[in-house]
Design a protein around this motif. Structure first.
Motif: not given
Lengths: 293, 293, 293, 293
Positions: A60, A80-82, B125, C119, D78-82
């Motif tokens: 990550f 998520s999504p952020a 990240p 999720l 850890a990124g989006s979407p996760a």
């Protein structure tokens, strides 16, 4: 003469419970003097930039090797999504590569801290009760004076800065350090310092000079020589000025741009604003001092 | 009228790679205007005090229950007996009880951040690559104007602040918010906020007013209403002003002392120095903004 | 054949709320089978040693450069002079150089985690509500079987391990992987892995073989190839076995000493005790698996 | 009799550089004795469950008040979407509400740690060099014996456990603590302890009994009385057993389920597996001890 009884000392000068040390010298008159230096609003930061290292490594966070940065950063999961991003920081307050302000309890004299408070009562595993960053809560605004000791190149590693050096800089620049002023010293070492190599520093006589002049705050790209150039004496800034005189220190200042601007303007005095995050009870705190012309 | 195409927007105004947003409005002329406000050097902090919580509990730190403080403190072992003291901090940057400056990448618009940068390229990240606190590295110095919306008591929880409210404050105080100024708004909520209770906030029309006036920086004891008083619109400050207008926000300002000093002096304008620790690549950073008169 | 409908899947097999996945296969009968392997009490750790890095640097911690260790250590001030010592740790749970157990919610399938939980309901910014390390709270005790794939040297980087490879190892060692067993695989990569270099891994067919055999837990010095040797398929262990089959994975196992002991004793079966710290709600947790003979 | 020269002591018994203390008593013969206790593979955890607290609060983590949990958890972006989830943990190793194993350097005797090593050489700001958790790296497997001191209810807060109490339990249960055994003591205090209230504990005479019997490892729901019931003597377990005898301690054991299973089976002996994460150089480490029958 080397006897510690002869070392400059402010214990008791502002009361037995004092937590502000030489910041007490910043009077309304001093602040007004500072205000008079503000003409164009031009501002210069005296802080070294810090590039945080990620705590996380692995899939990550591809960077797997890091220097021990003063600030470690964790990017935080916020759904998520952020829809927003956030982080949490791990900060090493006295890291030699981050501009920070030392609180008066940072150095211990025997088993006491300034101004004679027992260490056990001042500094506990749960935080600092006396002589902490609480003293800096409202920010420090005073007149700053730059003394550029490096006009002819960096101060040599084997040179202990003397009162004569400081007065020569005053004369060269046409300024006078007066009671309540913050002294910013430039050794010309921003590019080379902090790697365990020998470094110059202030002499105890220079600390005494600051005491006599009434310096309220010290900031420099260097402070104490390493290894000590005065092995029979305690370190001038961290073992005399901070714990005995109660003089707060800004470590790891970058005064290079400041020196360039001062030279350009022909003015070595300015309003200095030192406003660290308002966090109580610390032994030190990162800060971004700003000189305003 | 509610259509998002109608929302105030600065994407592209200062280039596709811009990271400073409305800070671009702070010109030399604006800074000079700020400098003219400095007369006595009197300084007021706009930061809420933070009392850190110890991370450690148990026999070494008797406090065993803590609020989730914005700052957690670890006192560090530096040898025995200790000749110096030190600490390490864990800082939650966007904590609602700590005065902090939001970077432009803090809010996500679809999968983009200001000014149209893909989220995946901006925020990783391992840290923020675009629109981070790097934009604040040198400190922000500009003219600040306080608009005190709470002279007759706190703004009611069900009131969405309008352009008319802002202009009434201007008139009452004899000031005018001009291009490049920082706007400090006082809702009178410092004592009661941050507990999940309903809170007032700025309307989208007020954000548009800031856009038209050229506000460079916003700080307030409140920003957006909670729950939203304009449910059909995005939140004025965090979803419109920050990500669309590129207007940096200072959250959790304490303007109570500032308001008292302004009233005492009969002056609602000042030089505002906002100099967070010079840490690059963050989504936000604690700050102690200082108003200098 | 590559169609995801054909991938091995246990969603719903143990109920819609299941959090244990293939750990459900560890019955009393399996544990008794494990108990029968214990004869001398000789024990072998399957964990990679972790050397923590100090968070602090500078005068109090001379090491100024560090690898990004899975564990960072802060030595804690506990009074002066110290009568006890203590530390606080910062642990990166999924660090590739620390032996750790992946919880079932660690991998996301679309916007769901095993066994079909959304999720957003399972994993929140405040912790994991479903499919977390809570499932490992009481420790896992079962029969372990080592399949040593590296008797003739490390598995080549371009080889995707097949069911035939696994059955050849069974035959060579005179063992049979049965329902409820933990499978420990040795690729012979402990010395060379984890540096971004190409690595071998399990094939999806091997994951299907584990599904058919009823493997309850997987541990290996490697798991998935990197880069993927089956680019048209999801990664066998982290994208098929963990999220679809509900098979917990122990990443970064060191099976070298285990293989040596198994060869010495001529026994490739043992009681395996996997008891991570009993911390609920995590996506993963460090563990020191122990094989007992 | 109270003279410290009379206190049980193993300094030098296994050499001047020894780091294992009484773990040296676990011989092959002891492990074989342990192996003989394994019949069904039934396993019982002796660890207290820990519910981590989120570090982050505010909009991204609605819980804003927390106890000082032994483990703080940060959910990682850890990124989006996760596509995966991860966390980072902040762990207070000696937290009284988390089952953990004390390393031999955890307690200081004058300015030395077991077995006479100078503190300054053993424990540094950058980690522990001698007497750390490195001694536990491979896991500890030995025979465990439960002595249930609470069959008639919790041990009273004003009772100091004597050798007679321990031998009465042996007799009642038909067991004998022999050289190399781990002693698990149940005070019946799991539900009530750890709140600053008075607690019972072991007497120094009980520690001497353990010394004479050759106990290799101690675990209990309690260890030392608080406040001390033997004010003229050092605390039995943390000031005598750990630093003088070199006896590792597991603090905050939960032996309630173990006692119930022992009573059900009529067997108070078992194989005990104590395998903390394999992290070197710590003063203590969380652990999930498992009793296997």
């Amino acid at each position: 003469m080397d006897d510690s009884a002869e070392l400059p000392d402010n214990w008791g000068r502002w009361g037995e419970d004092d937590e502000r040390g030489t910041l007490n010298l910043i009077t309304d008159e001093v602040r007004e003097r500072a205000a008079r230096e503000v003409r164009t609003g031009r501002a210069v930061s005296l802080a070294v930039p810090v590039r945080p290292a990620p705590v996380l490594s692995g899939p990550f966070a591809p960077t797997t090797t890091t220097d021990a940065s003063p600030v470690q950063q964790l990017m935080v999961y916020a759904g998520s999504p952020a829809t927003a991003t956030a982080d949490v920081l791990l900060v090493t307050t006295h890291h030699p590569e981050m501009t920070h302000l030392d609180a008066l309890s940072h150095q211990v004299q025997g088993d006491q801290v300034y101004p004679g408070e027992p260490l056990a009562r001042s500094v506990t595993p749960a935080g600092v009760r006396h002589g902490s960053t609480t003293a800096f809560a409202e920010g420090i605004v005073t007149r700053g004076v730059l003394l550029d000791l490096a006009v002819d190149g960096p101060v040599p590693a084997d040179h202990s800065v003397t009162p004569e050096d400081l007065e020569a800089a005053e004369k060269r620049q046409g300024v006078l350090v007066e009671s309540g002023d913050a002294l910013i010293a430039r050794f010309g070492w921003v590019q080379t310092r902090y790697r365990g190599n020998p470094m110059p520093g202030m002499s105890v006589a220079a600390a005494r000079w600051m005491h006599e002049r009434g310096v309220s705050l010290y900031g420099g790209d260097l402070a104490d020589s390493h290894p000590s150039l005065e092995p029979d004496l305690p370190s001038a800034m961290h073992r005399v000025a901070l714990p005995r005189m109660g003089l707060p220190l800004i470590d790891a200042v970058d005064a290079d741009e400041l020196a360039a601007v001062c030279a350009e303007l022909g003015r070595y005095r300015f309003l200095l604003s030192v406003a660290p995050p308002r966090v109580h009870g610390l032994t030190g705190v990162p800060v971004n001092p700003v000189a305003i012309f």
